[in-house]
Scaffold this motif. Sequence first.
Motif, PDB file in Angstrom:
ATOM      1  N   LYS A 120       0.826  -1.209   0.000  1.00 58.16           N
ATOM      2  CA  LYS A 120       0.000   0.000   0.000  1.00 58.16           C
ATOM      3  C   LYS A 120       0.861   1.260   0.000  1.00 58.16           C
ATOM      4  CE  LYS A 120      -4.076  -1.855   2.401  1.00 58.16           C
ATOM      5  NZ  LYS A 120      -4.889  -1.778   3.638  1.00 58.16           N
ATOM      6  N   THR A 121       1.949   1.218   0.761  1.00 56.07           N
ATOM      7  CA  THR A 121       2.854   2.376   0.787  1.00 56.07           C
ATOM      8  C   THR A 121       3.478   2.602  -0.580  1.00 56.07           C
ATOM      9  OG1 THR A 121       3.354   1.805   3.089  1.00 56.07           O
ATOM     10  CG2 THR A 121       4.796   3.398   2.006  1.00 56.07           C
ATOM     11  N   ILE A 122       3.850   1.513  -1.244  1.00 49.87           N
ATOM     12  CA  ILE A 122       4.432   1.613  -2.588  1.00 49.87           C
ATOM     13  C   ILE A 122       3.399   2.174  -3.560  1.00 49.87           C
ATOM     14  CG2 ILE A 122       5.333   0.250  -4.507  1.00 49.87           C
ATOM     15  CD1 ILE A 122       6.548  -1.635  -2.380  1.00 49.87           C
ATOM     16  N   ILE A 123       2.162   1.699  -3.481  1.00 49.70           N
ATOM     17  CA  ILE A 123       1.102   2.189  -4.369  1.00 49.70           C
ATOM     18  C   ILE A 123       0.842   3.669  -4.115  1.00 49.70           C
ATOM     19  CG2 ILE A 123      -1.359   1.976  -4.902  1.00 49.70           C
ATOM     20  CD1 ILE A 123      -1.107  -1.019  -4.280  1.00 49.70           C
ATOM     21  N   TYR A 124       0.885   4.074  -2.847  1.00 51.53           N
ATOM     22  CA  TYR A 124       0.676   5.484  -2.524  1.00 51.53           C
ATOM     23  C   TYR A 124       1.758   6.351  -3.174  1.00 51.53           C
ATOM     24  CZ  TYR A 124       0.166   9.765   0.185  1.00 51.53           C
ATOM     25  OH  TYR A 124       0.007  11.079   0.554  1.00 51.53           O
ATOM     26  N   ALA A 125       3.008   5.888  -3.132  1.00 55.89           N
ATOM     27  CA  ALA A 125       4.099   6.650  -3.743  1.00 55.89           C
ATOM     28  C   ALA A 125       3.933   6.722  -5.255  1.00 55.89           C
ATOM     29  CB  ALA A 125       5.438   6.018  -3.378  1.00 55.89           C
ATOM     30  N   VAL A 126       3.497   5.620  -5.882  1.00 51.98           N
ATOM     31  CA  VAL A 126       3.258   5.617  -7.329  1.00 51.98           C
ATOM     32  C   VAL A 126       2.147   6.608  -7.677  1.00 51.98           C
ATOM     33  CG1 VAL A 126       2.417   4.225  -9.253  1.00 51.98           C
ATOM     34  CG2 VAL A 126       4.099   3.276  -7.683  1.00 51.98           C
ATOM     35  N   THR A 184       9.784  -1.916 -13.081  1.00 51.42           N
ATOM     36  CA  THR A 184       8.774  -2.776 -13.692  1.00 51.42           C
ATOM     37  C   THR A 184       7.513  -2.818 -12.849  1.00 51.42           C
ATOM     38  OG1 THR A 184      10.549  -4.135 -14.627  1.00 51.42           O
ATOM     39  CG2 THR A 184       8.345  -5.084 -14.597  1.00 51.42           C
ATOM     40  N   ILE A 185       7.679  -2.938 -11.529  1.00 54.97           N
ATOM     41  CA  ILE A 185       6.524  -2.953 -10.631  1.00 54.97           C
ATOM     42  C   ILE A 185       5.832  -1.598 -10.630  1.00 54.97           C
ATOM     43  CG2 ILE A 185       5.814  -3.204  -8.230  1.00 54.97           C
ATOM     44  CD1 ILE A 185       6.459  -5.829  -9.565  1.00 54.97           C
ATOM     45  N   GLN A 186       6.586  -0.515 -10.698  1.00 55.08           N
ATOM     46  CA  GLN A 186       5.986   0.819 -10.753  1.00 55.08           C
ATOM     47  C   GLN A 186       5.063   0.944 -11.965  1.00 55.08           C
ATOM     48  OE1 GLN A 186       9.200   3.675 -10.672  1.00 55.08           O
ATOM     49  NE2 GLN A 186      10.237   2.592  -9.014  1.00 55.08           N
ATOM     50  N   LYS A 187       5.542   0.489 -13.118  1.00 58.60           N
ATOM     51  CA  LYS A 187       4.733   0.563 -14.336  1.00 58.60           C
ATOM     52  C   LYS A 187       3.531  -0.371 -14.255  1.00 58.60           C
ATOM     53  CE  LYS A 187       8.610   1.836 -17.329  1.00 58.60           C
ATOM     54  NZ  LYS A 187       9.447   1.450 -18.498  1.00 58.60           N
ATOM     55  N   GLU A 188       3.717  -1.532 -13.638  1.00 59.33           N
ATOM     56  CA  GLU A 188       2.616  -2.482 -13.527  1.00 59.33           C
ATOM     57  C   GLU A 188       1.512  -1.923 -12.635  1.00 59.33           C
ATOM     58  OE1 GLU A 188       1.740  -7.122 -12.163  1.00 59.33           O
ATOM     59  OE2 GLU A 188       3.776  -6.301 -12.095  1.00 59.33           O
ATOM     60  N   ILE A 189       1.885  -1.319 -11.516  1.00 54.12           N
ATOM     61  CA  ILE A 189       0.885  -0.731 -10.616  1.00 54.12           C
ATOM     62  C   ILE A 189       0.146   0.398 -11.319  1.00 54.12           C
ATOM     63  CG2 ILE A 189       0.600   0.613  -8.501  1.00 54.12           C
ATOM     64  CD1 ILE A 189       2.879  -1.016  -7.289  1.00 54.12           C
ATOM     65  N   PHE A 222      -3.477  -6.139  -7.922  1.00 57.95           N
ATOM     66  CA  PHE A 222      -2.072  -6.536  -8.035  1.00 57.95           C
ATOM     67  C   PHE A 222      -1.905  -8.011  -7.695  1.00 57.95           C
ATOM     68  CE2 PHE A 222       2.249  -6.923  -6.321  1.00 57.95           C
ATOM     69  CZ  PHE A 222       2.990  -6.343  -7.347  1.00 57.95           C
ATOM     70  N   LYS A 223      -2.623  -8.457  -6.706  1.00 59.24           N
ATOM     71  CA  LYS A 223      -2.554  -9.860  -6.283  1.00 59.24           C
ATOM     72  C   LYS A 223      -3.164 -10.784  -7.335  1.00 59.24           C
ATOM     73  CE  LYS A 223      -4.986 -12.866  -3.101  1.00 59.24           C
ATOM     74  NZ  LYS A 223      -5.986 -12.890  -2.023  1.00 59.24           N
ATOM     75  N   ASP A 224      -4.270 -10.367  -7.953  1.00 60.33           N
ATOM     76  CA  ASP A 224      -4.966 -11.215  -8.915  1.00 60.33           C
ATOM     77  C   ASP A 224      -4.307 -11.222 -10.283  1.00 60.33           C
ATOM     78  OD1 ASP A 224      -6.786 -11.722  -6.935  1.00 60.33           O
ATOM     79  OD2 ASP A 224      -8.229 -10.209  -7.625  1.00 60.33           O
TER      80      ASP A 224
END
Length: 755
Positions: free
Chosen positions: A201-207, A263-268, A745-747
Amino acid sequence: MKKQSTLDGFLKRKHESSSQVPVEPPPTVIDANTPNDSVPMTDNPSKKPFHEMNDVDLNTLERDPSLRIQIYDYPVNQQDIIRRAYINRGPFQPILSTYPKSGPEDHKRSFQCSWFKQFPWLEYSQSSNAAKGIYYRWISKLEESRWEKCAFLQHIGTECTSFHNVAQKSYDDLLNEAQDIQNKIEKFTDEDRKKNRLRLKTIIYAVRWCAFQAIAFRGHNERPDSINKGNFLEMLEAICSFNNEMKELFRTAPKHASYTSRTIQKEILNLIANRVRRMICDEIDGGKFCLLVDEARDKSNREQMSIVLRFSIRGQGYDGASNMRGHFKRLQALISKDCSSAYYVHCFAHRLQLALMAASQGVIALQKFFTQLSFVINVVGASSKRADQLRDAQAEQMAYFKSISELETGRGLNQIGTLQRAGDTRWGSHLKSVSSLIKMFSPICEVLLKIIEDGTGSIRGDADSTYETITTFDFIFVLHLEKEIMEITYLLCQALQKQSQDILNALRLVAFTELLLQKIKDEIWDSFLSHVKSFCLERNIDIPNLSSSYFSRGARARNERSDHTLEHHYRVDIFIEAINCQLMELDHWFNDSSMELLHLSSTLDPKNSNEPFRSGDICQLVEKFYPEDFNETEKNLLKMQLQHSEADVIQHDDYKQLISISELCQWLIKTRRATNFYLIYRVVSLILTLPVSTATTERSFSAMSLVKTRLRNKMEDEFLNDSLVFYFERELAENITLETIVQDFKDAKDRRIPL
């Protein structure tokens, strides 16, 4: 039975013709000195090639069930990822006005879109006119004589071992994380999952924060010892600096699943953008919509197209470029081929711009004025030194006016500005340029005189020529004339760029603009001329004798005779001619074949409530422009509803208080009259959503200039699209909770840590 020589031959499909003689591959002679890598491999024609994951873009998977690649054609370790991708997208359920009919000639039937709500798992293939299911790769095509609900009920069956129920059980098992083999081997506690979700969640908030601010995610040096690791990592460190528990959570994160890579940043970001797109599609929900399209070049010189869907409408709106509005091969023709009632409306804001540009070039005096205006701005604003001199001159002028009490004081007033440069594509900037020149006329003259005295080289000649030009009566006359005209057209320009503008109100604004221009031409000449003379007297500019004879070249020619005065020249050849040219261009650009559609539509405009209700115009509108939206029975019923509405709607006191057709649409829903007069409501919906301008697409290009800057000119197209959707649809993106994004993200695919 002949013995099968190979395993592939043993597993050969039985339905293939047995009469075919297999072709034996040529024998391969293997030399003992030949390395193994050089031995040719023989391809088995009965084998289907696997589709490698690096060749598959999950965002471009085929949606049509009959055209999809079968799951078993993908490698085994990728099949669950493909399945989840299709599951996340949901069933393919196209809403069509009519579906192809099939079956016996005497009893043809067609698919019904209402079945989607009764059977949520149902899919429809447009390519094969067949029903499919989301729980399995496909259902065999229904018999043509069984296009009915009972066929689906029979397919579902009552037994738990039916094909449908078994497939649904497999579907549920795939989504059940507790049954995942990794969770059976590795035991994770609820506390572990809670920590993993909090970190994500913290990572998603930063994105989200970086995307909302339209700033770069990455830094030039992202190493742990770097002073500036980039906006994304610096935001995470800032969050951790205020919370020791969060800092410890990131410090102990698994190295193979820290989820901070690019890669994760772009995926989110892609997951959030896709959910925003789905929210837009859900909001349309098969209703009418309008397509607004425009294109522009980004910082890397790549053509980017902006597509905007305006809800509850149907139509096409472009800026008038030939590759957009072409009747035969361009985008208008391609869309009209599939939907004949998607009428093209040339962007009103672009029409106004073309009308204003044509008017400025149609009169020689106006064309010369804009050339001279551009030269003045280039000379005065060519350097920072002259800009400083202009600001100092303005400050001295304001101080003088304050000392003689001729300048109003107050907060926000008397701001020192700069000479505005007019833009080619923003006609509103011309008014700002003209107004700033009038406001700063004396300081500009003072700067030009300083350049003439202290300057060097050719700049002194340019300044002298500019000073001589702007201190003439001709220049001052046209300067104030353009200000009068632009102040009227500027209001229309701003109104046409509003997102909520409906097309009938836009036409009314065009008509009001023409009336105001005509009023200026007929009534304000004397006051206008007095104002121009007063301006010249205050600044010691020579005023010619307006009663003297006028000669076109400024002096008496040998064989030239003058039959009118100088005042007649200024009034007729410049003042009236400029306004007439403007009126003519407005009439030209806002009077085409689409105006008939708009004229017929104006019958339902509440502002025309005092005029006789023309129900025949509504029937003619439906008959001529929307024949596919109403069958013969509905057309006859529409006439009856129009007769009843004249007494129940038109004469209602609340109806007379409405000011636009959009308010009429809302009032029909609020008072539940949309149910009784549903055909009239359908007509209002079709009228309401005809496009007015492509201002929304222009705003998207403004957003693109903020997102893709010179330093970020190597952004991938997919990353740019996701960033623009996120930035432009901020209201929708803000409503998506962090929990929802974590679940998406999980699914999306199997993760290395439990979430």
